[in-house]
Motif scaffolding. Structure first.
Motif, PDB file in Angstrom:
ATOM      1  N   PHE A 224       0.693  -1.110   0.095  1.00  0.00           N
ATOM      2  CA  PHE A 224       0.100  -0.149  -0.064  1.00  0.00           C
ATOM      3  C   PHE A 224       0.964   1.273   0.079  1.00  0.00           C
ATOM      4  O   PHE A 224       2.012   1.323   0.603  1.00  0.00           O
ATOM      5  N   TYR A 225       0.319   2.378  -0.527  1.00  0.00           N
ATOM      6  CA  TYR A 225       1.182   3.573  -0.768  1.00  0.00           C
ATOM      7  C   TYR A 225       0.420   4.644  -0.636  1.00  0.00           C
ATOM      8  O   TYR A 225      -0.970   4.435  -1.333  1.00  0.00           O
ATOM      9  N   THR A 226       0.868   5.916  -0.189  1.00  0.00           N
ATOM     10  CA  THR A 226      -0.172   7.019  -0.526  1.00  0.00           C
ATOM     11  C   THR A 226       0.976   8.131  -0.323  1.00  0.00           C
ATOM     12  O   THR A 226       2.069   8.154   0.381  1.00  0.00           O
ATOM     13  N   GLY A 227       0.478   9.327  -0.658  1.00  0.00           N
ATOM     14  CA  GLY A 227       1.247  10.462  -0.562  1.00  0.00           C
ATOM     15  C   GLY A 227       1.059  11.461   0.790  1.00  0.00           C
ATOM     16  O   GLY A 227      -0.298  11.602   0.907  1.00  0.00           O
ATOM     17  N   VAL A 228       1.891  11.902   1.405  1.00  0.00           N
ATOM     18  CA  VAL A 228       1.585  12.558   2.878  1.00  0.00           C
ATOM     19  C   VAL A 228       2.572  13.708   2.852  1.00  0.00           C
ATOM     20  O   VAL A 228       3.856  13.889   2.384  1.00  0.00           O
ATOM     21  N   ARG A 229       1.961  15.229   3.160  1.00  0.00           N
ATOM     22  CA  ARG A 229       2.616  16.314   3.232  1.00  0.00           C
ATOM     23  C   ARG A 229       3.861  16.076   4.455  1.00  0.00           C
ATOM     24  O   ARG A 229       3.363  15.491   5.335  1.00  0.00           O
ATOM     25  N   SER A 230       4.795  16.574   4.175  1.00  0.00           N
ATOM     26  CA  SER A 230       5.959  16.627   5.252  1.00  0.00           C
ATOM     27  C   SER A 230       5.582  17.200   6.645  1.00  0.00           C
ATOM     28  O   SER A 230       5.956  17.027   7.675  1.00  0.00           O
ATOM     29  N   ASP A 231       4.629  18.044   6.488  1.00  0.00           N
ATOM     30  CA  ASP A 231       3.975  19.163   7.575  1.00  0.00           C
ATOM     31  C   ASP A 231       2.750  18.622   8.200  1.00  0.00           C
ATOM     32  O   ASP A 231       2.430  19.241   9.120  1.00  0.00           O
ATOM     33  N   ASN A 232       2.427  17.506   7.455  1.00  0.00           N
ATOM     34  CA  ASN A 232       0.985  17.040   8.021  1.00  0.00           C
ATOM     35  C   ASN A 232       0.899  16.087   8.930  1.00  0.00           C
ATOM     36  O   ASN A 232       1.067  14.926   8.804  1.00  0.00           O
ATOM     37  N   VAL A 233       1.012  16.230  10.283  1.00  0.00           N
ATOM     38  CA  VAL A 233       1.316  15.501  11.520  1.00  0.00           C
ATOM     39  C   VAL A 233       0.417  14.622  11.816  1.00  0.00           C
ATOM     40  O   VAL A 233       0.553  13.367  12.071  1.00  0.00           O
ATOM     41  N   VAL A 234      -0.792  15.047  11.493  1.00  0.00           N
ATOM     42  CA  VAL A 234      -2.051  14.061  11.841  1.00  0.00           C
ATOM     43  C   VAL A 234      -1.891  12.939  10.968  1.00  0.00           C
ATOM     44  O   VAL A 234      -2.170  11.998  11.252  1.00  0.00           O
ATOM     45  N   SER A 235      -2.007  13.323   9.604  1.00  0.00           N
ATOM     46  CA  SER A 235      -1.965  12.137   8.518  1.00  0.00           C
ATOM     47  C   SER A 235      -0.799  11.174   8.918  1.00  0.00           C
ATOM     48  O   SER A 235      -1.132  10.059   8.720  1.00  0.00           O
ATOM     49  N   ARG A 236       0.593  11.836   9.168  1.00  0.00           N
ATOM     50  CA  ARG A 236       1.547  11.047   9.394  1.00  0.00           C
ATOM     51  C   ARG A 236       1.426   9.876  10.473  1.00  0.00           C
ATOM     52  O   ARG A 236       1.572   8.935  10.664  1.00  0.00           O
ATOM     53  N   HIS A 237       0.852  10.603  11.716  1.00  0.00           N
ATOM     54  CA  HIS A 237       0.656   9.729  12.748  1.00  0.00           C
ATOM     55  C   HIS A 237      -0.611   8.500  12.435  1.00  0.00           C
ATOM     56  O   HIS A 237      -0.154   7.359  12.792  1.00  0.00           O
ATOM     57  N   VAL A 238      -1.465   9.133  11.763  1.00  0.00           N
ATOM     58  CA  VAL A 238      -2.481   7.805  11.292  1.00  0.00           C
ATOM     59  C   VAL A 238      -1.874   6.853  10.434  1.00  0.00           C
ATOM     60  O   VAL A 238      -2.230   5.649  10.710  1.00  0.00           O
ATOM     61  N   CYS A 239      -0.993   7.159   9.482  1.00  0.00           N
ATOM     62  CA  CYS A 239      -0.251   6.095   8.704  1.00  0.00           C
ATOM     63  C   CYS A 239       0.520   5.206   9.604  1.00  0.00           C
ATOM     64  O   CYS A 239       0.524   4.154   9.563  1.00  0.00           O
TER      65      CYS A 239
END
Length: 267
Positions: A224-239
């Protein structure tokens, strides 16, 4: 039934052109789509003109699986062709992702009065309207319905209907590349969004886990793969909580400045 497109005028036009291009590209393993636009993953430097043509036609295109050590060169090449650039870190997950997702689903109980929907042709228009509202408020662009419904690409998209009839959260995944592609057993995963008033209950984690496990169970997806902004702390945590981690790859957006000059085609 005619396809439904989502987002701003520019985003809807991009999806509409992508739908028309699907009749030309859907059986070609060189091209992939997650239902927003057609792109080329891990392109060679000699393919930048081909990528640029997709950007000019659709308003935007995308390259996944771009080594971070080479992304600056690609960005420079696209800029020389008059195109704008955007980028995300490519987060990826495999066996650990599926294990974590299965564990999360086993221990999670959907709050009472919330109703789970797997999005498909039978999904009411009112739910699609509410899904678009929730996703857009989070800066997320749903794919056109032929992909959202799993018709053009193998896919699994879910949302939770809240007691007030709105969509509390959504997530999904699709096999954006042709089965003959070297990425044919991987799935783009994401579209995680939760309404402000429904946050803090783990809903996006639940739906993200549902999407990953469903894609594995139905289609044998193991990557699985997805794109996450370097400053998107919430999305990085969820991933990371679901076993999807930053990798050595980047996702590059290539944009027609006339269509998306003020920013990327999605968050």
């Amino acid at each position: 039934m005619f396809p439904r497109y989502f987002g701003t005028d520019a985003q809807r036009r991009m999806q509409e052109v992508a739908f028309q291009l699907s009749f030309l590209l859907k059986d070609d393993p060189d091209f992939g789509t997650e239902g927003r636009m057609w792109g080329i993953d891990a392109p060679e430097f000699g393919e930048t003109r081909k990528v640029a043509a997709l950007a000019w036609l659709q308003g935007a295109t995308v390259n996944h699986y771009v080594p971070k050590s080479r992304e600056a060169r690609y960005a420079e090449d696209y800029a020389r062709l008059g195109l704008a650039n955007d980028r995300w870190d490519q987060f990826m997950g495999g066996h650990d992702c599926l294990s974590r997702c299965a564990d999360f689903l086993e221990g999670f109980a959907v709050p009472e009065q919330y109703r789970l929907h797997r999005i498909g042709p039978e999904t009411p228009a009112s739910i699609l309207d509410a899904l678009e509202q929730t996703a857009s408020a989070c800066g997320v662009l749903p794919p056109m319905t032929p992909v959202l419904f799993g018709q053009l690409r193998k896919a699994a998209y879910f949302c939770l209907e809240a007691p007030d009839g709105g969509v509390a959260a959504c997530a999904g995944a699709c096999m954006r590349n042709h089965s003959d592609s070297r990425f044919g057993q991987a799935a783009w995963w994401g579209m995680l969004a939760t309404r402000a008033e429904d946050r803090g209950q783990g809903l996006s984690l639940y739906l993200g886990a549902m999407a990953a496990c469903s894609m594995h169970a139905q289609f044998g997806v193991g990557e699985f793969y997805t794109g996450v902004r370097s400053d998107n702390v919430v999305s990085r945590h969820v991933c990371q909580k679901l076993g999807v981690y930053d990798s050595d790859y980047a996702c590059l957006a290539i944009l027609d400045p006339a269509a998306f000059g003020e920013g990327g085609y999605t968050k």
